[in-house]
Design an enzyme around this catalytic site. Structure first.
Site, mmCIF file in Angstrom:
data_model
loop_
_atom_site.group_PDB
_atom_site.id
_atom_site.type_symbol
_atom_site.label_atom_id
_atom_site.label_comp_id
_atom_site.label_asym_id
_atom_site.label_seq_id
_atom_site.Cartn_x
_atom_site.Cartn_y
_atom_site.Cartn_z
ATOM 1 N N HIS A 38 0.832 -1.202 0.000
ATOM 2 C CA HIS A 38 0.000 0.000 0.000
ATOM 3 C C HIS A 38 0.871 1.259 0.000
ATOM 4 C CE1 HIS A 38 -3.181 -2.805 1.144
ATOM 5 N NE2 HIS A 38 -4.045 -1.871 0.813
ATOM 6 N N LYS A 108 -9.116 -9.995 7.028
ATOM 7 C CA LYS A 108 -9.849 -10.404 8.225
ATOM 8 C C LYS A 108 -9.969 -9.250 9.194
ATOM 9 C CE LYS A 108 -6.103 -12.232 11.129
ATOM 10 N NZ LYS A 108 -6.151 -11.735 12.502
#
Lengths: 199, 292
Positions: A38, A108
């Protein structure tokens, strides 16, 4: 609650169909990206050098995952392919969705307001892969197609992986502004106050 | 005594391998029960995936979870056990071997440079808690502790006037803060008393008691049961996506404390409870107690 089997890349139409609580299985290419992917991709985008990101991410599924890998006879093999905690990417995911037009984020633990808004605006969904179920995820891997940015270390690198029947994943944030995690948590918070008052 | 060293080393590699591909039987049974009583479809799908994962991991020898954890050892060393001086280096060697053979993910990172040592060893890692006990055996509990569930651990230094109420409230607060993060269904360890560090150590130790084994003190057993019911009534469910089971068990350990302190440590343990326990006799023969 519906069940879908989608092949990546996915269209906006496919993603808009998904509602929280639906179950999705995936086929095709999944790209891993956690903290460092990212950071680097967004730094390149900020410099106007998006073309230096080695994979076209449009319509793709980005997986918050730091796999366990080992090179055997010159080929990468995956031994662990479970999800990592998505919350760490919350501060940058909305920008990532806007810049690279990924349609599915898999991880998650869920994501929050900013990401939920970006998913609504650009047409993306968050798929929760059951945390810790790495062996099931690994058995859905067909092959490692490619790997980029290995200098970030194997867990942080960008792995391009072909999967078959990857799942079950649950739609936990849809492209209509619904977030199952925050719904469940806000109910739990109310219940907790009542319980604590009675102790 | 080359044989004794060799058998301890290979025994510890075996323990680490067992833990990577299995969860203790009581944990598996509790997950199965959680699945049977669940009617929320998302929760059922999560629990089904978890149960299938345990089966696949055992069969294929693929690690249960890609976070193969921080190698942690709780050792009760008999005063008459014939080997002490090289224990740490033996365990380190075993960890290196296990990391490359199983393989495990390298999880030991320098906190200043973020450089990964690459083999799960480093300063104070593997983490070893050593206790001297009477006898000539060595009992080893190995825990592969995942980062996600360790991150939701908590320490509350409560005012002693809050007493039991304060302790119970702290446990509920910790669960709300943990939410989906520790990969529920979790086991909750609560350490009460001692000191700040002791409360946290006791909390982790508490999770080792079998899920079907209530606290030997009936009063504490009752508190454990009450807290378990209250936690599950929050509706957080598996993976924090809603459902009946957020916690598989609540386990309490305690120590005497300073009059002015009430330390409460809380340790959260993900469903992928990778733990093994073994006893080594003075000849190095290992009896594996958990799993199966």
């Amino acid at each position: 609650m519906a069940e879908y089997r989608l092949k990546t890349p996915v269209s906006e139409e496919d993603v808009r169909k998904l509602k929280v609580g639906d179950i999705v299985y995936l086929d095709g290419i999944i790209i891993t990206g956690r903290d460092q992917v990212h950071r680097r991709a967004l730094e390149l985008a900020a410099k106007g050098e998006k073309d230096k990101v080695p994979v076209n991410l449009e319509g793709m599924a980005l997986y918050h995952c730091g796999p366990i890998v080992k090179k055997i006879d010159g080929e990468w093999k995956i031994f662990g392919f479970g999800p990592t905690t998505s919350a760490r990417m919350e501060s940058v995911e909305a920008d990532f969705i806007r810049e690279f037009k990924v349609r599915l984020i898999i991880g998650k633990g869920g994501m929050f307001e900013k990401t939920t808004q970006a998913m609504k605006e650009y047409g993306a969904a968050y798929l929760a892969y059951p945390g810790g179920t790495s062996a099931v995820a690994t058995s859905a891997v067909k092959r490692v197609v490619d790997v980029h940015w290995l200098d970030l270390g194997t867990p942080e690198a960008m792995w391009v992986v072909e999967v078959e029947n990857f799942g079950p994943t649950m739609v936990a944030i849809d492209s209509h502004g619904n977030n199952l995690y925050t719904d469940v948590l806000s109910k739990a918070k109310k219940a907790a106050e009542e319980i604590k008052a009675k102790f | 005594m080359p044989d004794l060293k060799e058998s301890i080393k290979s025994g510890i590699v075996t323990m680490m391998r067992e833990a990577a591909f299995n969860v203790p039987r009581d944990v598996k049974e509790a997950l199965q029960r959680a699945y049977e009583i669940e009617d929320n479809p998302v929760a059922r799908a999560n629990l089904e995936a978890i149960l299938r994962n345990i089966e696949v991991s055992g069969k294929t020898k693929l690690p249960m979870c890609q976070d193969t954890g921080t190698p942690t050892f709780f050792i009760e060393l008999g005063e008459d056990f014939p080997l002490k001086s090289e224990l740490r280096s033996l365990i380190e060697e075993a960890v290196r071997t296990a990391t490359s053979e199983i393989p495990l993910r390298p999880n030991a990172v320098d906190p200043w440079t973020y450089k990964n040592s690459g083999d799960n060893t480093g300063r104070y890692v593997p983490i070893i808690h050593l206790e001297l006990v009477p006898g000539s055996e060595m009992k080893v509990i190995y825990l592969a502790k995942g980062g996600g569930s360790e991150n939701t651990s908590k320490l509350y230094m409560l005012s002693p006037v809050l007493g039991l109420k304060g302790i119970k409230r702290a446990v509920i607060d910790a669960m709300i803060d943990a939410g989906p993060k520790p990969c529920p269904p979790i086991v909750v360890g609560v350490g009460v008393g001692g000191s700040a560090d002791m409360a946290l150590k006791l909390a982790k130790k508490a999770t080792f008691r079998r899920l079907d084994e209530p606290n030997p003190d009936p009063k504490l057993a009752e508190i454990e049961q009450e807290l378990l019911e209250k936690i599950n009534s929050l509706g957080l469910g598996p993976m924090g996506l809603g459902g009946k089971t957020y916690a598989l068990g609540v386990k309490i350990e305690w120590a005497h404390k300073h009059p002015a302190s009430l330390p409460v440590g809380i340790n959260t343990q993900c469903w992928a409870f990778r733990r093994s326990e073994a006893v080594f006799d003075s000849n190095g023969n290992m009896r594996l107690l958990v799993p199966p």
